[in-house]
Motif scaffolding. Structure first.
Motif, PDB file in Angstrom:
ATOM      1  N   ARG A 145      27.026  25.961  82.086  1.00 23.59           N
ATOM      2  CA  ARG A 145      25.669  25.630  82.494  1.00 23.59           C
ATOM      3  C   ARG A 145      24.827  26.909  82.576  1.00 23.59           C
ATOM      4  O   ARG A 145      25.356  28.000  82.790  1.00 23.59           O
ATOM      5  CB  ARG A 145      25.668  24.930  83.849  1.00 23.59           C
ATOM      6  N   PRO A 146      23.498  26.808  82.403  1.00 21.37           N
ATOM      7  CA  PRO A 146      22.645  27.997  82.455  1.00 21.37           C
ATOM      8  C   PRO A 146      22.849  28.800  83.734  1.00 21.37           C
ATOM      9  O   PRO A 146      22.789  28.264  84.846  1.00 21.37           O
ATOM     10  CB  PRO A 146      21.235  27.412  82.367  1.00 21.37           C
ATOM     11  N   THR A 147      23.117  30.077  83.545  1.00 21.84           N
ATOM     12  CA  THR A 147      23.397  30.998  84.648  1.00 21.84           C
ATOM     13  C   THR A 147      22.576  32.255  84.463  1.00 21.84           C
ATOM     14  O   THR A 147      22.537  32.815  83.370  1.00 21.84           O
ATOM     15  CB  THR A 147      24.892  31.359  84.687  1.00 21.84           C
ATOM     16  N   GLN A 148      21.921  32.701  85.514  1.00 23.44           N
ATOM     17  CA  GLN A 148      21.066  33.881  85.403  1.00 23.44           C
ATOM     18  C   GLN A 148      21.831  35.134  85.809  1.00 23.44           C
ATOM     19  O   GLN A 148      22.634  35.123  86.742  1.00 23.44           O
ATOM     20  CB  GLN A 148      19.811  33.733  86.266  1.00 23.44           C
TER      21      GLN A 148
ATOM     22  N   SER B 167      16.551  30.861  84.379  1.00 22.66           N
ATOM     23  CA  SER B 167      17.565  29.826  84.152  1.00 22.66           C
ATOM     24  C   SER B 167      16.928  28.449  83.979  1.00 22.66           C
ATOM     25  O   SER B 167      17.490  27.581  83.306  1.00 22.66           O
ATOM     26  CB  SER B 167      18.561  29.798  85.318  1.00 22.66           C
ATOM     27  N   ARG B 168      15.747  28.232  84.576  1.00 18.07           N
ATOM     28  CA  ARG B 168      15.072  26.939  84.392  1.00 18.07           C
ATOM     29  C   ARG B 168      14.663  26.755  82.929  1.00 18.07           C
ATOM     30  O   ARG B 168      14.793  25.662  82.357  1.00 18.07           O
ATOM     31  CB  ARG B 168      13.851  26.848  85.293  1.00 18.07           C
TER      32      ARG B 168
ATOM     33  N   ALA C   6      19.466  34.678  81.057  1.00 15.11           N
ATOM     34  CA  ALA C   6      19.961  33.368  81.457  1.00 15.11           C
ATOM     35  C   ALA C   6      20.807  32.865  80.295  1.00 15.11           C
ATOM     36  O   ALA C   6      20.286  32.613  79.212  1.00 15.11           O
ATOM     37  CB  ALA C   6      18.830  32.405  81.764  1.00 15.11           C
ATOM     38  N   TYR C   7      22.100  32.751  80.505  1.00 20.84           N
ATOM     39  CA  TYR C   7      23.011  32.410  79.410  1.00 20.84           C
ATOM     40  C   TYR C   7      23.641  31.041  79.633  1.00 20.84           C
ATOM     41  O   TYR C   7      23.784  30.576  80.772  1.00 20.84           O
ATOM     42  CB  TYR C   7      24.089  33.474  79.264  1.00 20.84           C
ATOM     43  N   PHE C   8      24.024  30.404  78.541  1.00 21.64           N
ATOM     44  CA  PHE C   8      24.735  29.128  78.600  1.00 21.64           C
ATOM     45  C   PHE C   8      25.481  28.928  77.289  1.00 21.64           C
ATOM     46  O   PHE C   8      25.224  29.617  76.290  1.00 21.64           O
ATOM     47  CB  PHE C   8      23.776  27.958  78.872  1.00 21.64           C
TER      48      PHE C   8
ATOM     49  N   ASP D 116      13.574  32.755  87.762  1.00 24.22           N
ATOM     50  CA  ASP D 116      13.566  31.375  87.252  1.00 24.22           C
ATOM     51  C   ASP D 116      13.773  31.304  85.746  1.00 24.22           C
ATOM     52  O   ASP D 116      13.356  30.327  85.097  1.00 24.22           O
ATOM     53  CB  ASP D 116      12.252  30.675  87.627  1.00 24.22           C
TER      54      ASP D 116
ATOM     55  N   ALA E 223      16.153  28.151  80.460  1.00 27.53           N
ATOM     56  CA  ALA E 223      17.402  27.955  79.732  1.00 27.53           C
ATOM     57  C   ALA E 223      17.875  26.510  79.843  1.00 27.53           C
ATOM     58  O   ALA E 223      18.430  25.946  78.895  1.00 27.53           O
ATOM     59  CB  ALA E 223      18.466  28.920  80.244  1.00 27.53           C
ATOM     60  N   GLU E 224      17.698  25.904  81.008  1.00 20.66           N
ATOM     61  CA  GLU E 224      18.080  24.503  81.178  1.00 20.66           C
ATOM     62  C   GLU E 224      17.283  23.583  80.257  1.00 20.66           C
ATOM     63  O   GLU E 224      17.825  22.617  79.695  1.00 20.66           O
ATOM     64  CB  GLU E 224      17.902  24.094  82.643  1.00 20.66           C
TER      65      GLU E 224
END
Length: 257
Positions: A213-216, A246-247, A225-227, A244, A249-250
């Protein structure tokens, strides 16, 4: 030479001197001492002292001499107590260290777990993404390096087997490049966004199948922010301490399901 299955300890030396080992263990101790002259000398000194004490307890014809026997046995018991006390000291020290560790664990509570999780480094491809972002910024500052804005996800997929996520409509592509990485060809997409400014989307096949899952993650110079979805991993990279990320990235990850 007989090799001991269990490690030889000072307690084995004491038991050897006191004739408390079985034949197999005695052979293992003797093999150990044969390769260590210093330890062997100490054991031989204890053996000599033991034999002298035994000799002192016997009279001229092998009969015990009471006063000498009592004194010798007291001395022998004293030596045994010294060895036993030494063992107990070591055991007590180990117990204290273990108890201190458990006490520290209980006092730290969830904080210790959080620290370990927080110190977990991001995957290796995030480092490649940061390097690619730096190269992209360098290219953008050079007039002799034209930017490629013709972004074709299908062509990229056919050439690299990397599926690119669908970009938000408010994002504008500034440059598209294929860069080498430690995992093979990677895609570096430079985009302008209203919320984050200039940033890059990095995509690569890291050689493992996973779902992350997206992680900052934040370094000294960039935020990421990787996933990962299946065999392709992605990283959004922006300069400075960008919150933010990661948002965003989501939002990208959701387009791949």
């Amino acid at each position: 030479m007989t090799k001991a299955l269990d490690p030889i300890t000072p307690a084995d030396f004491d038991s050897y001197v006191d004739d408390q080992l079985d034949v197999t263990r005695r052979i293992e101790v003797e093999a150990y001492l044969s390769a260590r002259p210093d330890d062997a000398a100490k054991v031989m000194a204890d053996l000599r002292l033991r034999d002298e004490l035994r000799l002192a307890t016997a009279g001229p014809h092998g009969l015990p001499r009471t006063r000498i026997q009592v004194a010798a046995r007291r001395l022998e018991r004293g030596l045994y107590r010294d060895r036993l006390f030494s063992r107990l000291q070591r055991a007590a020290a180990i117990t204290v260290f273990i108890a201190a560790g458990w006490l520290a664990h209980e006092m730290a509570g969830p904080l210790s777990v959080t620290e370990v999780v927080a110190s977990t480094p991001p995957p290796a491809y995030v480092e490649d993404a940061a390097r690619a972002h730096g190269t992209m910024v360098l290219r953008a500052s050079m007039q002799s390096q034209p930017e490629v804005t013709n972004y074709d996800p299908e062509e990229i997929r056919a050439a690299t087997a990397i599926v690119m996520p669908e970009l938000p409509k408010s994002w504008h592509v500034r440059d598209v490049q294929i860069y080498p990485s430690r995992f093979g060809p990677s895609v570096e997409l430079a985009v302008d966004s209203k919320d984050f400014g200039l940033m890059s989307l990095f995509a690569v096949r890291p050689g493992t199948f996973d779902v992350v899952r997206p992680t900052q993650a934040t370094s000294e110079e960039t935020s990421s922010a990787y996933f990962q979805i299946g065999e392709v991993a992605y990283a959004l990279v922006a300069a400075g301490k960008t919150k933010d990320l990661s948002r965003a990235a989501e939002r990208l990850a959701d387009t791949l399901y």
